[in-house]
Structure formats: C-alpha cells, structure tokens
Design an enzyme around this catalytic site. Structure first.
Site, PDB file in Angstrom:
ATOM      1  N   CYS A   3       0.600  -1.322  -0.066  1.00 13.71           N
ATOM      2  CA  CYS A   3      -0.179  -0.095  -0.134  1.00 13.71           C
ATOM      3  C   CYS A   3       1.030   1.261   0.070  1.00 13.71           C
ATOM      4  O   CYS A   3       0.323   2.250  -0.088  1.00 13.71           O
ATOM      5  CB  CYS A   3      -0.901  -0.007   1.339  1.00 13.71           C
ATOM      6  SG  CYS A   3       0.096   0.107   2.733  1.00 13.71           S
TER       7      CYS A   3
ATOM      8  N   CYS B  66      -1.055  -5.200   6.405  1.00 10.87           N
ATOM      9  CA  CYS B  66      -0.843  -4.044   7.596  1.00 10.87           C
ATOM     10  C   CYS B  66      -0.045  -4.626   8.775  1.00 10.87           C
ATOM     11  O   CYS B  66       0.794  -3.939   9.522  1.00 10.87           O
ATOM     12  CB  CYS B  66      -2.364  -3.335   7.960  1.00 10.87           C
ATOM     13  SG  CYS B  66      -3.238  -3.044   6.397  1.00 10.87           S
TER      14      CYS B  66
HETATM   15 FE1  FES Z   1      -1.512   0.420   4.150  1.00  8.04          FE
HETATM   16 FE2  FES Z   1      -2.897  -0.580   6.223  1.00  8.04          FE
HETATM   17  S1  FES Z   1      -3.426  -0.155   4.020  1.00  8.04           S
HETATM   18  S2  FES Z   1      -1.041   0.027   6.207  1.00  8.04           S
END
Ligand code: FES
Length: 152
Positions: A35, A105
């Site tokens: 992400c 995450c």
């Molecule tokens: Fe990036 Fe959770 S979406 S740390």
C-alpha cells in the site's frame, strides 16, 4: 465490506505505545510494498539486551495502528532475538484476526520491528540470527501497488 473485531477496534481507538522514544537504542522505518504506507518504530534496549520500550508512528491505516499497538506490547520485555521471532501471524492471532485484504498491514508492523532491531544491531556491532533474511532496503522496492483504492 471489511469486518473488524472488538479487539482490533479497541487497539485502533486506544493504541498503546504511540510516538517516538527519545534517545532510542534503535529506530527503523519500513514502507509497505502493498500500500506504500510507512511505519516508524523505535526501541529502547537495556544492558541485558531486553527491549524495555517500543513506540511507533505511522501513516498506515487503522489495521496497521492496531497491529503495531499489540505488536509493541508483545515485544516489550523480550530480548531482541525473541522479538525477531514475533511474526505477523502471531500479531494476527493476538488481534483475533484481520480481514484478508488487511494482512499486509500486520506485516508492516513486523517488518518495522525488524528495521528498529536492525538499526540497534548496526549501531552496536551485533548480529542476530532472526535478521538474516531481513532486507533493510526493501522499502525502496515498493513499485508494486496492486490493490485498487476500494480494496484498501
Ligand atoms: Fe497501508 Fe494498512 S493499508 S498499512
């Protein structure tokens, strides 16, 4: 629609160990290749090699905050070698699970702990078995943004 259990929500709403340790023994950052979010972890290690404090700061999401809250709780009181054995699966188990699109995450938490211990090891000329597969430059290779916004 992602579902979060009460423990995850509680650690997100009232996260433990947020911030940065002044005079840290080790400090590291890690960027998620999934992400692109960043996590900074700082640790204090005493003369016996025990992690006496750990704090995190992140641009990551609620799941990253909940994961790091619980992960820092889990490593405080452990030796560095023991803390390096804490995997994102352990964090997920302790949290009671995360939606599958949020598993990365918890990996951000695990890897930032490794980054902080790596920094501590570098500064003190130490080697840890648990760091042999750790790539401190992995955050530079984060071109692979494969998830679309509504999956995050
Ligand atoms: Fe990036 Fe959770 S979406 S740390």
């Amino acid at each position: 629609m992602a579902m979060y259990n009460d423990k995850v929500i509680d650690h997100f709403m009232n996260p433990h160990n947020v911030g940065e340790i002044e005079d840290a023994s080790g400090i590291g950052t890690f960027g998620s290749p999934v992400c692109g979010d960043m996590m900074q972890m700082s640790i204090k290690v005493d003369d016996n090699g025990i992690i006496t404090d750990a704090k995190f700061k992140t641009y990551g999401c609620g799941s990253a905050i909940a994961s790091s809250s619980i992960a820092t709780d889990m490593i405080i009181g452990k030796t560095c070698e023991e803390a390096l054995k804490v995997t994102n699966d352990d964090v997920l188990r302790e949290l009671g699970g995360l939606p599958s699109v949020k598993v990365h995450c918890s990996i951000l938490s695990e890897q930032s702990i490794k980054a902080a211990i790596y920094d501590y090891a570098q500064k003190n000329g130490l080697e840890f078995e648990g760091l042999k597969d750790f790539d401190p430059n992995a955050e530079d290779h984060d071109e692979s943004c494969e998830l679309s916004d509504d999956e995050l």
